[in-house]
Design an enzyme around this catalytic site. Structure first.
Site, short mmCIF file in Angstrom:
data_model
loop_
_atom_site.label_atom_id
_atom_site.label_comp_id
_atom_site.label_asym_id
_atom_site.label_seq_id
_atom_site.Cartn_x
_atom_site.Cartn_y
_atom_site.Cartn_z
N HIS A 1 -4.76 8.34 3.61
CA HIS A 1 -4.54 9.09 2.37
C HIS A 1 -4.45 10.59 2.62
CE1 HIS A 1 -4.49 6.30 -1.06
NE2 HIS A 1 -5.11 5.48 -0.22
N HIS B 1 -2.73 -10.83 -11.97
CA HIS B 1 -3.34 -12.15 -12.18
C HIS B 1 -4.56 -12.35 -11.29
CE1 HIS B 1 -0.27 -12.68 -8.99
NE2 HIS B 1 -1.09 -13.58 -8.48
N ARG C 1 14.47 5.78 -1.79
CA ARG C 1 15.73 5.33 -2.36
C ARG C 1 16.33 6.39 -3.29
NH1 ARG C 1 11.38 2.73 -4.36
NH2 ARG C 1 10.94 2.94 -6.58
N ASN D 1 9.27 2.53 1.04
CA ASN D 1 10.61 2.49 0.49
C ASN D 1 10.97 3.89 0.01
OD1 ASN D 1 12.28 2.24 -2.29
ND2 ASN D 1 12.92 0.65 -0.85
N HIS E 1 4.38 -6.70 9.38
CA HIS E 1 3.23 -7.61 9.48
C HIS E 1 2.80 -7.70 10.95
CE1 HIS E 1 3.37 -9.13 5.34
NE2 HIS E 1 4.68 -9.16 5.45
N HIS F 1 4.01 -0.86 4.04
CA HIS F 1 5.28 -0.91 3.32
C HIS F 1 5.71 0.51 3.00
CE1 HIS F 1 7.00 -0.40 -0.82
NE2 HIS F 1 7.94 -1.16 -0.30
N SER G 1 14.03 0.44 3.29
CA SER G 1 12.84 -0.32 2.90
C SER G 1 12.24 -0.96 4.14
CB SER G 1 13.22 -1.41 1.88
OG SER G 1 12.07 -2.10 1.45
#
Length: 299
Positions: free
Chosen positions: A141, A171, A110, A108, A96, A106, A92
């Protein structure tokens, strides 16, 4: 050669090594600090952190391989009631950068298996630019589409949509960034299929270093000032909100008594929140917000 958990684990440890070397070389200043850790219930990992570099302000490249009895919550997520042991391994990464014109990234990859025989792969890679640059977004992309197309023509479209849905700050009604690809619960149906899925996961893992070092070199010296830095801190705040409220990996790590320092390494070194902040109409900040939505066709 059979694709078993040891072979997968060996690939992930080598992937961590290769990515760290590429990031150090491109940063040109900082070096990774390694922290080896053990999990009381079984397994452990290698947390590698880089800070205060020439390009990278804070980043982590983490490897882990943990095992033990699966928690009730994990079994419930798998729609299983009988007790079982689990084995989980992966790499992972969150980076920054100093510059608000270099994006956060980012990745990851797994692998997870239960003692019942059930197993699956998961992962993904996504980009969170503080300022959305259309050319950079299209290039990013296209790299992912090319990687996906080498394995299945439907992968990019399917996993891009999945990323748009997953990396969504509900949110706030905005995406975390410009997305990428996300996939989970890729269950092999036989040994050949498992080899195919493993090859795809390897492809995505191997794509990380060429993609991010491209952005490090291209954008590191672009001029920016106080306005851009203030915006960067606000966008980092959104990143924190997603990781603490919505990210499944964070929740899984905490629920399985993972190492807290490693789980929360994705947090930026600094972030900010301003009450009801509204960018100036027509500004670069407002333009970026207008592009943080699902379904943008970058390629």
């Amino acid at each position: 050669m059979a694709v078993d958990k040891q072979r997968i684990t060996d690939f992930f440890t080598d992937l961590q090594d290769r990515i760290c070397r590429a990031l150090e070389e491109t940063d040109g200043q900082a070096r990774f600090h390694q922290d080896l850790w053990d999990r009381a219930e079984g397994g452990g990992g290698r947390t590698r952190i880089i800070q205060n570099g020439g390009v990278i302000e804070k980043g982590g490249v983490l490897f882990s391989a943990v095992y033990g009895p699966a928690s009730e919550m994990t079994l419930k997520q798998m729609n299983r009631t009988e007790p079982a042991d689990f084995y989980a391994t992966g790499v992972s990464i969150v980076i920054h950068p100093h510059s608000p014109l270099v994006p956060i990234i980012h990745m990851n990859v797994r692998y997870f298996e239960l003692s019942t025989g059930d197993c699956w792969f998961g992962g993904g890679i996504d980009l969170t630019p503080h300022y959305v640059d259309d050319e950079d977004a299209r290039w990013f992309h296209q790299q992912l589409k090319s990687a996906c197309d080498r394995h299945h023509p439907a992968y990019y479209s399917q996993y891009k949509t999945w990323a748009d849905d997953y990396f969504f700050i509900r949110h706030r009604s905005e995406t975390r960034g410009i997305g990428g690809i996300f996939f989970d619960y890729l269950r092999p149906t036989n040994d050949d299929h498992k080899a195919d899925l493993f090859a795809f996961v390897q492809e995505i893992g191997n794509s990380f270093a060429p993609i991010y070092t491209h952005f490090m070199r291209k954008n590191r010296d672009l001029p920016s000032g106080k306005t851009e830095k203030k915006w960067q801190m606000l966008r980092r705040g959104r990143y924190v909100e997603f990781n603490l409220v919505w990210d499944r990996g964070t929740k899984f790590g905490l629920e399985t008594n993972g190492r807290t320092e490693s789980i929360l390494m994705s947090m930026p070194p600094q972030a900010n929140w301003v009450y009801d902040y509204q960018p100036e109409p027509g500004s670069r900040e407002a333009e970026t917000l207008s592009k943080l939505k699902k379904g943008v066709n970058w390629v």
